[in-house]
Design a protein around this motif. Structure first.
Motif, PDB file in Angstrom:
ATOM      1  N   ALA A 124       0.822  -1.202   0.000  1.00  0.00           N
ATOM      2  CA  ALA A 124       0.000   0.000   0.000  1.00  0.00           C
ATOM      3  C   ALA A 124       0.864   1.264   0.000  1.00  0.00           C
ATOM      4  CB  ALA A 124      -0.915   0.012   1.224  1.00  0.00           C
ATOM      5  N   MET A 125       0.384   2.274  -0.697  1.00  0.00           N
ATOM      6  CA  MET A 125       0.999   3.605  -0.693  1.00  0.00           C
ATOM      7  C   MET A 125      -0.078   4.606  -0.315  1.00  0.00           C
ATOM      8  SD  MET A 125       3.341   3.444  -4.157  1.00  0.00           S
ATOM      9  CE  MET A 125       4.580   4.623  -3.594  1.00  0.00           C
ATOM     10  N   GLY A 126       0.330   5.675   0.325  1.00  0.00           N
ATOM     11  CA  GLY A 126      -0.692   6.620   0.743  1.00  0.00           C
ATOM     12  C   GLY A 126      -0.141   7.985   1.067  1.00  0.00           C
ATOM     13  N   TRP A 127      -1.070   8.874   1.355  1.00  0.00           N
ATOM     14  CA  TRP A 127      -0.749  10.244   1.729  1.00  0.00           C
ATOM     15  C   TRP A 127      -1.395  10.561   3.079  1.00  0.00           C
ATOM     16  CZ3 TRP A 127       2.587  13.262  -0.958  1.00  0.00           C
ATOM     17  CH2 TRP A 127       2.896  12.862  -2.262  1.00  0.00           C
ATOM     18  N   TYR A 128      -0.607  11.181   3.925  1.00  0.00           N
ATOM     19  CA  TYR A 128      -1.076  11.685   5.203  1.00  0.00           C
ATOM     20  C   TYR A 128      -0.813  13.188   5.235  1.00  0.00           C
ATOM     21  CZ  TYR A 128      -1.347   6.891   7.012  1.00  0.00           C
ATOM     22  OH  TYR A 128      -1.678   5.574   7.220  1.00  0.00           O
ATOM     23  N   ARG A 129      -1.464  13.865   6.158  1.00  0.00           N
ATOM     24  CA  ARG A 129      -1.178  15.286   6.306  1.00  0.00           C
ATOM     25  C   ARG A 129      -1.224  15.680   7.770  1.00  0.00           C
ATOM     26  NH1 ARG A 129      -6.669  17.933   3.556  1.00  0.00           N
ATOM     27  NH2 ARG A 129      -8.135  17.356   5.223  1.00  0.00           N
ATOM     28  N   GLN A 130      -0.491  16.739   8.060  1.00  0.00           N
ATOM     29  CA  GLN A 130      -0.451  17.251   9.424  1.00  0.00           C
ATOM     30  C   GLN A 130      -0.511  18.767   9.389  1.00  0.00           C
ATOM     31  OE1 GLN A 130       2.860  15.874  11.777  1.00  0.00           O
ATOM     32  NE2 GLN A 130       1.787  16.306  13.690  1.00  0.00           N
ATOM     33  N   ALA A 131      -1.584  19.302   9.916  1.00  0.00           N
ATOM     34  CA  ALA A 131      -1.748  20.742  10.020  1.00  0.00           C
ATOM     35  C   ALA A 131      -1.123  21.217  11.326  1.00  0.00           C
ATOM     36  CB  ALA A 131      -3.221  21.109   9.976  1.00  0.00           C
ATOM     37  N   PRO A 132      -0.766  22.498  11.423  1.00  0.00           N
ATOM     38  CA  PRO A 132      -0.151  23.013  12.651  1.00  0.00           C
ATOM     39  C   PRO A 132      -1.012  22.731  13.872  1.00  0.00           C
ATOM     40  CG  PRO A 132       0.014  24.624  10.897  1.00  0.00           C
ATOM     41  CD  PRO A 132      -0.860  23.525  10.376  1.00  0.00           C
ATOM     42  N   GLY A 133      -0.414  22.163  14.885  1.00  0.00           N
ATOM     43  CA  GLY A 133      -1.112  21.893  16.126  1.00  0.00           C
ATOM     44  C   GLY A 133      -2.038  20.698  16.097  1.00  0.00           C
ATOM     45  N   GLN A 134      -2.016  19.952  15.009  1.00  0.00           N
ATOM     46  CA  GLN A 134      -2.925  18.808  14.888  1.00  0.00           C
ATOM     47  C   GLN A 134      -2.136  17.522  14.659  1.00  0.00           C
ATOM     48  OE1 GLN A 134      -6.267  19.296  12.279  1.00  0.00           O
ATOM     49  NE2 GLN A 134      -6.564  21.448  12.838  1.00  0.00           N
ATOM     50  N   GLN A 135      -2.808  16.406  14.862  1.00  0.00           N
ATOM     51  CA  GLN A 135      -2.171  15.119  14.638  1.00  0.00           C
ATOM     52  C   GLN A 135      -2.139  14.790  13.147  1.00  0.00           C
ATOM     53  OE1 GLN A 135      -4.418  12.304  17.065  1.00  0.00           O
ATOM     54  NE2 GLN A 135      -2.959  12.555  18.748  1.00  0.00           N
ATOM     55  N   ARG A 136      -1.193  13.950  12.798  1.00  0.00           N
ATOM     56  CA  ARG A 136      -1.118  13.487  11.423  1.00  0.00           C
ATOM     57  C   ARG A 136      -2.322  12.598  11.137  1.00  0.00           C
ATOM     58  NH1 ARG A 136       4.604  11.319   9.210  1.00  0.00           N
ATOM     59  NH2 ARG A 136       5.136  13.259  10.279  1.00  0.00           N
ATOM     60  N   GLU A 137      -2.929  12.805   9.966  1.00  0.00           N
ATOM     61  CA  GLU A 137      -4.116  12.046   9.606  1.00  0.00           C
ATOM     62  C   GLU A 137      -4.001  11.474   8.201  1.00  0.00           C
ATOM     63  OE1 GLU A 137      -7.572  14.575   9.524  1.00  0.00           O
ATOM     64  OE2 GLU A 137      -6.765  15.859   7.946  1.00  0.00           O
ATOM     65  N   GLU A 181      -8.702  24.738   4.833  1.00  0.00           N
ATOM     66  CA  GLU A 181      -8.594  23.621   5.781  1.00  0.00           C
ATOM     67  C   GLU A 181      -7.681  22.493   5.263  1.00  0.00           C
ATOM     68  OE1 GLU A 181     -11.436  26.270   6.825  1.00  0.00           O
ATOM     69  OE2 GLU A 181     -11.647  25.082   4.983  1.00  0.00           O
ATOM     70  N   ASP A 182      -7.349  22.539   3.984  1.00  0.00           N
ATOM     71  CA  ASP A 182      -6.437  21.540   3.413  1.00  0.00           C
ATOM     72  C   ASP A 182      -4.976  21.929   3.617  1.00  0.00           C
ATOM     73  OD1 ASP A 182      -8.760  21.354   0.723  1.00  0.00           O
ATOM     74  OD2 ASP A 182      -8.487  19.845   2.301  1.00  0.00           O
ATOM     75  N   THR A 183      -4.729  23.103   4.161  1.00  0.00           N
ATOM     76  CA  THR A 183      -3.363  23.544   4.415  1.00  0.00           C
ATOM     77  C   THR A 183      -2.691  22.624   5.433  1.00  0.00           C
ATOM     78  OG1 THR A 183      -3.845  25.856   3.903  1.00  0.00           O
ATOM     79  CG2 THR A 183      -1.939  25.412   5.328  1.00  0.00           C
ATOM     80  N   ALA A 184      -1.552  22.072   5.042  1.00  0.00           N
ATOM     81  CA  ALA A 184      -0.850  21.117   5.905  1.00  0.00           C
ATOM     82  C   ALA A 184       0.440  20.690   5.218  1.00  0.00           C
ATOM     83  CB  ALA A 184      -1.711  19.885   6.171  1.00  0.00           C
ATOM     84  N   VAL A 185       1.267  20.000   5.970  1.00  0.00           N
ATOM     85  CA  VAL A 185       2.386  19.281   5.369  1.00  0.00           C
ATOM     86  C   VAL A 185       1.859  17.893   4.980  1.00  0.00           C
ATOM     87  CG1 VAL A 185       4.692  18.352   5.698  1.00  0.00           C
ATOM     88  CG2 VAL A 185       4.069  20.540   6.739  1.00  0.00           C
ATOM     89  N   VAL A 196       1.663  22.212   1.618  1.00  0.00           N
ATOM     90  CA  VAL A 196       0.572  22.727   0.788  1.00  0.00           C
ATOM     91  C   VAL A 196      -0.105  23.848   1.566  1.00  0.00           C
ATOM     92  CG1 VAL A 196      -1.675  22.217  -0.227  1.00  0.00           C
ATOM     93  CG2 VAL A 196       0.195  20.557  -0.420  1.00  0.00           C
ATOM     94  N   THR A 197      -0.146  25.014   0.964  1.00  0.00           N
ATOM     95  CA  THR A 197      -0.780  26.171   1.591  1.00  0.00           C
ATOM     96  C   THR A 197      -1.897  26.666   0.687  1.00  0.00           C
ATOM     97  OG1 THR A 197       1.310  26.822   2.625  1.00  0.00           O
ATOM     98  CG2 THR A 197      -0.433  28.479   2.539  1.00  0.00           C
TER      99      THR A 197
END
Length: 119
Positions: A33-46, A88-92, A115-116
């Protein structure tokens, strides 16, 4: 040494689109499996989305209908097409892949791409 390298992040206006890419390099036997996660400032990686080697996909509810994930097994690359972006999609965004080498089968992570979404 196995590495995942992301590209395609940047600044985009609300409603815009971006395409992220992640390529695996090094010596390995296979990628599950391959995938993408993201982490916004102050939030957990999802989890954003993932895809099996056979092409079965899974998406977070927040991106369903806006994001698509695909992969090119011959190029060991996974893509994330992001449409109708909002602030709301802004995150690493981090790439993840479960990779089998000579000695192990384990998840690997990329270093992330920012991504900003802003006007």
């Amino acid at each position: 040494q196995v590495q995942l390298v992301e590209s395609g992040g940047g600044l985009v206006q609300p409603g815009g689109s971006l395409r992220l890419s992640c390529a695996a390099s090094g010596i390995f036997f296979s990628i599950d499996a391959m995938g993408w996660y993201r982490q916004a400032p102050g939030q957990q990686r999802e989890l954003v989305a993932d895809i099996t080697r056979g092409g079965i996909t899974n998406f977070a509810d927040s991106v369903k209908g806006r994001f698509t994930i695909s992969r090119d097994n011959a190029k060991s690359t996974v893509y994330l097409q992001m449409n109708s972006l909002n602030p709301e999609d802004t995150a690493v965004y981090y790439c993840n892949a479960r990779i089998a080498t000579l000695s192990t089968k384990m998840p690997y992570w990329g270093k992330g791409t920012l991504v900003t979404v802003s006007s």
